[in-house]
Scaffold this active site. Structure first.
Site: not given
Length: 502
Positions: A73, A173-174, A245, A293, A350
């Site tokens: 982010n 990103n996203e 996740y 991720e 991470q």
């Protein structure tokens, strides 16, 4: 009672060559990942650049081949120019993604230096939230062009005579996420990504580019987002990203350990979407996936709500991982290997302190979390060809996922070393699993070792003061008889069985 399962593998039935970059990781300017993570001037182990030697040692132990940077982010509000040049002249900024202050004391060039010391490559992300094609082409020129232009000569003025030659770049990103700075519709993002990709490759035609897929499996626009984005970017990019996740907030371990079944279906859906785009384009190019991720993330949600905004490097997203978390991480690694033909890069998110296998204390030590071990084993021993596993296993059902095999397994054949490594998780929480692996095509075999990660307490963790509470042992009971491996897999265990083959 002992459950029974079997696996047949054949050296000629290959999923795909394992790209070592599936064992990548991620460092974002978030929490203590950078500051007091990889970088802590004044620490007893720090070098002349302030890079923590104890952390570098653990990263090198993991043999991480590529690390994504600087977000996440964070990148959607990132002005890369703030992070280069004399440190004293760098601007402090409000970092809106995580509501902190970014000092820019550690920046782009420092990260490249750290990556070299960590024996890893850089996967660089560009800002397509508040910025666009112009900033993207400029940072590529700064990074990769040799000399004779404004941006390349500026890099040289900053002390880096030779280009960084970063080859893998993420296009934002996203960007489908409403939490993202500069979030876009699929068409808006597809157009922006395509234009950025064009000029970036015009600066350096050797780049490998990653377009944003959905932020996670549960996004309401999945997989329409991917189909639309690929309409615009298919000819310009090489990979489509995936993020996912998992957590266990309801303390339902049986369901939690089954989440990799969902992950498997996620990958299959993305592959089908990419192949639809290929057919639609009449293209000969195959689109690959970058699962950049993935991890377990839920432990720190409540504590993160109590962090005061606009602090510098607060302890954000510091999940303390349990034994059961390590088991799911093992299952997720096996799932990535099962799709080695299409998943060519992946990043455990991470690397340090922030939902990470490595933890540090400010001014103190660094230690291995439980999830460190399956990632280590896969990275070190999971190089070669992933073999198609023909698995027979008893199954169980959960409230939301059915037909979950107690055995999660795959084998990797390293032809150069003459080794086959079998990775196996016993998902059963109550019973051992009698495993038989048939290596019928390999000739004679002999056992090298059987590593086991197990603990009676599913919630057991490692801490700075008890860093070895959960760690693997080498006393697994695997045996080789001719072309067959037999082993008793302890309940709730991660197993690595290595054999030498002729």
């Amino acid at each position: 009672m002992t459950l029974k399962a079997s696996v047949i593998v054949d050296k000629d039935f290959i999923v795909g060559e394992v790209d070592k970059r599936i064992y990548g990781s991620f460092i974002e300017h978030l929490g203590r990942a950078v500051y007091n993570g990889i970088y802590e001037p004044g620490h007893s182990s720090a070098d002349e650049q302030g890079l923590r030697g104890d952390v570098l040692s653990l990263v090198n132990e993991l043999q991480v081949p590529i690390v994504r940077y600087p977000g996440g982010n964070f990148v959607s509000g990132y002005n890369w120019e703030d992070s280069v040049g004399p440190v004293a002249q760098r601007k402090h900024r409000l970092e809106l993604a995580w509501r902190t202050i970014e000092t820019n004391e550690f920046g782009f060039n420092e990260f490249v230096d750290w990556a070299r010391k960590a024996n890893t490559e850089v996967m660089m992300a560009v800002n397509l939230g508040t910025r666009g094609a112009d900033a993207a082409r400029n940072i590529v020129e700064y990074s990769n062009h040799s000399s004779g232009t404004y941006w390349s000569d500026l890099r040289r003025q900053h002390g880096y005579e030779q280009p960084h030659n970063i080859k893998v770049w993420c296009l934002g990103n996203e960007m489908d996420g409403p939490w993202q700075i500069g979030a876009k519709t699929a068409v808006e993002y597809g157009r922006a990504a395509a234009e950025a990709a064009k000029v970036m490759k015009w600066v350096d035609p050797t780049l490998e580019l990653v377009a944003c897929g959905s932020s996670h499996l549960g996004m309401p626009t999945f997989p329409d987002w991917e189909a639309s984005v690929l309409d615009h970017t298919y000819d310009h990019v090489d990979y489509l990203s995936m993020h996912q996740y998992y957590g266990n907030p309801d303390n339902d371990t049986r369901t939690f350990l089954a989440r990799s079944v969902e992950m498997d279906e996620f990958i299959r859906t993305l592959v089908a979407t990419c192949d639809f785009a290929k057919a639609k384009k009449r293209s000969k190019k195959t689109m690959y996936l970058s699962f950049d991720e993935w991890n377990v993330w839920f432990h720190s949600h409540q504590s993160d709500k109590r962090i005061e905004p606009w602090s510098i490097a607060p302890p954000q997203l510091e999940d303390v991982y349990t034994h059961e978390d390590a088991l799911l991480v093992g299952c997720m690694l096996i799932t990535l290997l099962k799709h080695a033909d299409r998943v060519k890069m992946a990043c455990l998110a991470q690397l340090v302190n922030v939902i990470a296998p490595i933890m540090t204390s400010n001014g103190g030590g660094a230690w291995r979390q439980t999830i460190f071990y399956p990632f280590l084993h896969a990275s070190v021993y999971g190089r070669g060809k992933a073999l198609v596993p023909l698995i027979q296993s008893p199954k169980y059902d959960t409230k939301t996922i059915t037909d979950v095999p107690y055995l999660e397994s795959i084998a990797v054949y390293n032809e150069e070393a003459g080794e086959v490594t079998v990775f196996a998780v016993n998902r059963s929480l109550e019973e051992a699993l009698a495993l038989e692996v048939d290596l019928r095509s390999f000739g004679s075999c002999r056992l090298i070792e059987h590593l086991v990660l197990q603990h009676e307490d599913l919630k057991a963790v490692n801490t700075e003061h008890n860093p070895d509470n959960v760690k693997p042992h080498m006393n697994g009971n695997a045996a080789v008889d001719g072309l067959k491996i037999s082993a008793q897999l302890a309940k709730a265990s991660w197993n690595v069985i290595r054999v030498k083959v002729s």
